[in-house]
Design a protein around this motif. Structure first.
Motif, PDB file in Angstrom:
ATOM      1  N   MET A 113     -52.239  28.661 -23.261  1.00  0.00           N
ATOM      2  CA  MET A 113     -51.123  28.137 -24.038  1.00  0.00           C
ATOM      3  C   MET A 113     -51.047  26.619 -23.939  1.00  0.00           C
ATOM      4  O   MET A 113     -50.868  25.935 -24.950  1.00  0.00           O
ATOM      5  CB  MET A 113     -49.809  28.767 -23.550  1.00  0.00           C
ATOM      6  CG  MET A 113     -48.570  28.310 -24.290  1.00  0.00           C
ATOM      7  SD  MET A 113     -47.064  29.104 -23.662  1.00  0.00           S
ATOM      8  CE  MET A 113     -47.059  28.493 -21.958  1.00  0.00           C
ATOM      9  N   THR A 114     -51.163  26.084 -22.735  1.00  0.00           N
ATOM     10  CA  THR A 114     -51.090  24.625 -22.577  1.00  0.00           C
ATOM     11  C   THR A 114     -52.281  23.928 -23.229  1.00  0.00           C
ATOM     12  O   THR A 114     -52.138  22.828 -23.790  1.00  0.00           O
ATOM     13  CB  THR A 114     -51.039  24.266 -21.081  1.00  0.00           C
ATOM     14  OG1 THR A 114     -52.146  24.879 -20.404  1.00  0.00           O
ATOM     15  CG2 THR A 114     -49.742  24.744 -20.458  1.00  0.00           C
TER      16      THR A 114
ATOM     17  N   ALA B 229     -53.906  24.958 -25.918  1.00  0.00           N
ATOM     18  CA  ALA B 229     -53.675  24.964 -27.358  1.00  0.00           C
ATOM     19  C   ALA B 229     -52.631  23.929 -27.758  1.00  0.00           C
ATOM     20  O   ALA B 229     -52.770  23.228 -28.770  1.00  0.00           O
ATOM     21  CB  ALA B 229     -53.245  26.364 -27.810  1.00  0.00           C
ATOM     22  N   GLN B 230     -51.578  23.819 -26.963  1.00  0.00           N
ATOM     23  CA  GLN B 230     -50.557  22.823 -27.262  1.00  0.00           C
ATOM     24  C   GLN B 230     -51.090  21.403 -27.092  1.00  0.00           C
ATOM     25  O   GLN B 230     -50.681  20.483 -27.814  1.00  0.00           O
ATOM     26  CB  GLN B 230     -49.341  23.059 -26.355  1.00  0.00           C
ATOM     27  CG  GLN B 230     -48.594  24.355 -26.654  1.00  0.00           C
ATOM     28  CD  GLN B 230     -47.460  24.599 -25.682  1.00  0.00           C
ATOM     29  OE1 GLN B 230     -47.329  23.904 -24.673  1.00  0.00           O
ATOM     30  NE2 GLN B 230     -46.626  25.591 -25.971  1.00  0.00           N
ATOM     31  N   TRP B 231     -51.986  21.232 -26.152  1.00  0.00           N
ATOM     32  CA  TRP B 231     -52.540  19.899 -25.912  1.00  0.00           C
ATOM     33  C   TRP B 231     -53.342  19.416 -27.116  1.00  0.00           C
ATOM     34  O   TRP B 231     -53.288  18.233 -27.488  1.00  0.00           O
ATOM     35  CB  TRP B 231     -53.413  19.936 -24.660  1.00  0.00           C
ATOM     36  CG  TRP B 231     -54.051  18.610 -24.357  1.00  0.00           C
ATOM     37  CD1 TRP B 231     -55.304  18.183 -24.702  1.00  0.00           C
ATOM     38  CD2 TRP B 231     -53.451  17.538 -23.640  1.00  0.00           C
ATOM     39  NE1 TRP B 231     -55.537  16.925 -24.248  1.00  0.00           N
ATOM     40  CE2 TRP B 231     -54.403  16.487 -23.586  1.00  0.00           C
ATOM     41  CE3 TRP B 231     -52.216  17.348 -23.032  1.00  0.00           C
ATOM     42  CZ2 TRP B 231     -54.155  15.283 -22.958  1.00  0.00           C
ATOM     43  CZ3 TRP B 231     -51.954  16.158 -22.400  1.00  0.00           C
ATOM     44  CH2 TRP B 231     -52.915  15.129 -22.372  1.00  0.00           C
TER      45      TRP B 231
ATOM     46  N   GLY C  88     -52.868  20.475 -30.172  1.00  0.00           N
ATOM     47  CA  GLY C  88     -52.078  20.651 -31.380  1.00  0.00           C
ATOM     48  C   GLY C  88     -52.386  21.905 -32.160  1.00  0.00           C
ATOM     49  O   GLY C  88     -52.162  21.952 -33.382  1.00  0.00           O
ATOM     50  N   GLU C  89     -52.881  22.934 -31.497  1.00  0.00           N
ATOM     51  CA  GLU C  89     -53.218  24.183 -32.160  1.00  0.00           C
ATOM     52  C   GLU C  89     -52.080  25.191 -31.994  1.00  0.00           C
ATOM     53  O   GLU C  89     -51.302  25.111 -31.041  1.00  0.00           O
ATOM     54  CB  GLU C  89     -54.513  24.764 -31.584  1.00  0.00           C
ATOM     55  CG  GLU C  89     -55.715  23.852 -31.739  1.00  0.00           C
ATOM     56  CD  GLU C  89     -56.946  24.423 -31.060  1.00  0.00           C
ATOM     57  OE1 GLU C  89     -56.802  25.486 -30.403  1.00  0.00           O
ATOM     58  OE2 GLU C  89     -58.027  23.817 -31.179  1.00  0.00           O
ATOM     59  N   GLU C  90     -52.004  26.141 -32.919  1.00  0.00           N
ATOM     60  CA  GLU C  90     -51.009  27.193 -32.812  1.00  0.00           C
ATOM     61  C   GLU C  90     -51.452  28.224 -31.788  1.00  0.00           C
ATOM     62  O   GLU C  90     -52.640  28.497 -31.629  1.00  0.00           O
ATOM     63  CB  GLU C  90     -50.802  27.865 -34.165  1.00  0.00           C
ATOM     64  CG  GLU C  90     -50.182  26.957 -35.216  1.00  0.00           C
ATOM     65  CD  GLU C  90     -49.893  27.692 -36.505  1.00  0.00           C
ATOM     66  OE1 GLU C  90     -50.194  28.910 -36.567  1.00  0.00           O
ATOM     67  OE2 GLU C  90     -49.372  27.063 -37.439  1.00  0.00           O
ATOM     68  N   THR C  91     -50.478  28.805 -31.100  1.00  0.00           N
ATOM     69  CA  THR C  91     -50.761  29.830 -30.099  1.00  0.00           C
ATOM     70  C   THR C  91     -49.785  30.982 -30.272  1.00  0.00           C
ATOM     71  O   THR C  91     -48.620  30.788 -30.631  1.00  0.00           O
ATOM     72  CB  THR C  91     -50.640  29.255 -28.676  1.00  0.00           C
ATOM     73  OG1 THR C  91     -50.844  30.310 -27.725  1.00  0.00           O
ATOM     74  CG2 THR C  91     -49.280  28.638 -28.446  1.00  0.00           C
TER      75      THR C  91
END
Length: 407
Positions: free
Chosen positions: A132-133, A135-137, A139-142
């Motif tokens: 999760m982190t 993907a957020q790093w 800028g992707e959706e999770t």
């Protein structure tokens, strides 16, 4: 009652510990399996599997609750008195089949399944925290943490239909007395039917929330309540007082008595007797007339009321026995129930204070055994309290010459 509770808990400490440990292990394994199976190809199929595993979590809780209560039977005076009279002990799977409908009503009515959903989501977030982190790093959706919300409502409706057919099939097999696991399978189908139905309902309700808020009936009801606050004397003070009192009443009185009903279904082999519910009332004459009527009339009546008798008759019988037991006994039970809950929280705070919190990450591994021991003690003492309450009520009624299942 406190002394008898400690006596029952001490005498049956080993089976209580084993049942609780087995249930906690099964719960963890099922929740962990749900976090593993949720991600990959065929997303909707995987989410159906997740919902099925969540249903198994509830069934595991039902089995453990029944097992813990059933293991206390040998320490109860009432069960020993029945054995001395030649009444055979009831088998575990027979008890589980009878208790399943009432447990389903209690578990769903008081929202205990919401705690299972929160625990699953928390484990999902912790298990896939790195994904999760990352993907957020970038800028992707999770979709981490969305396993219980991403199931399409059309898939939920299809799964509901399948579960309904299975529930009907297993219920028919139980009525015919075939097999000893069909009752458990029927309970599984019923929980699955409810969970898929809740998912479909929530998804559909979210889509129509804005439409509902603008309807004339909803707007008129809100306006009426607002006018009542301004015109009715002490309306706001009453609603605030009731809002503060009602949750306390539910936690201290309603929920303990509901769990006591489940315990009585485990201990009382007579709780599914149709005549017990109406014995000593005006309805008993009607039952006598029905039993003396034509065979076709009796069969038609049994066919129409089979759903009610299978699901609600044990619950109604147990509630009647609670009322007959008297307010002082069950008032003391509610007081002890609250004392166990409040005492466990203070004890947990004291233990955590003694251990200290110098390093925050220490509680990532220390908090698990502390929480396990706390939950074990609370659950074991609560089960023993329910058993002691039933035992005292039944023994008192027996010594007075009026068995607890008599009029």
């Amino acid at each position: 009652m406190p002394l008898h509770t400690m006596r029952v808990a001490g005498k049956c400490a080993l089976p209580l510990i084993l049942w609780f440990a087995a249930g906690d292990l099964a719960r963890y394994a099922l929740l962990y399996a749900g976090t593993e199976v949720a991600y990959g190809e065929w997303r909707q199929v995987r989410l159906v599997a997740v919902m099925t595993l969540l249903t198994l979590v509830v069934l595991a809780a039902m089995t453990v609750t029944t097992g813990m209560l059933h293991s206390l039977r040998g320490a109860l005076w009432e069960i020993r008195a029945r054995a001395a009279e030649g009444v055979p002990d009831e088998r575990f799977f027979r008890t589980l089949d009878r208790m399943a409908p009432a447990f389903a009503v209690l578990y769903l009515a008081w929202g205990f399944h919401a705690e299972d959903a929160r625990d699953f989501q928390q484990m999902d977030l912790l298990h896939h925290f790195y994904d999760m982190t990352e993907a957020q790093w970038f800028g992707e959706e999770t979709n981490v943490g969305m396993s219980l919300a991403d199931l399409d409502w059309r898939v939920s409706l299809g799964a509901m239909a399948v579960m309904f057919l299975l529930k009907t099939l297993f219920a028919r097999l139980v009525e015919k007395g075939k097999g000893r696991f069909y009752g458990f399978a029927a309970a599984f189908s019923e929980f699955g039917f409810v969970f898929y139905g809740l998912n479909a309902t929530v998804a559909f309700a979210d889509a129509r929330a804005e439409w509902t808020d603008t309807r004339a009936v909803v707007v008129g009801t809100k306006q009426t309540l607002d006018n009542a606050k301004e015109t009715v004397p002490a309306w706001e003070a009453f609603t605030e007082a009731f809002g503060a009192f009602w949750p306390l009443f539910l936690d201290a009185v309603a929920i303990p008595l509901a769990w006591l009903t489940v315990a009585m279904l485990v201990f009382g082999a007579f709780s599914d007797d149709k005549r017990t519910l109406v014995k000593g009332t005006r309805l008993e004459k009607g039952v006598d007339r029905l039993e003396s009527s034509h065979d076709l009339t009796r069969k038609s009546f049994d066919h129409v009321t089979s759903g009610f008798t299978d699901r609600w008759l044990p619950l109604a019988n147990s509630l009647r026995m609670i009322i007959k037991g008297g307010a002082p006994l069950f008032g003391m039970m509610c007081l002890c129930y609250v004392a166990i809950e409040v005492g466990s929280r203070y004890a947990d705070r004291a233990v955590r204070t003694l251990i200290g919190s110098e390093a925050e990450w220490t509680w990532m591994y220390v908090g698990v055994p502390v929480g396990f021991v706390r939950d074990l003690l609370v659950t074991a003492l609560t089960m023993a309290l329910l058993a002691a309450t039933f035992d005292l009520a039944a023994t008192r009624a027996r010594l007075r010459g009026r068995p607890l299942n008599a009029s």
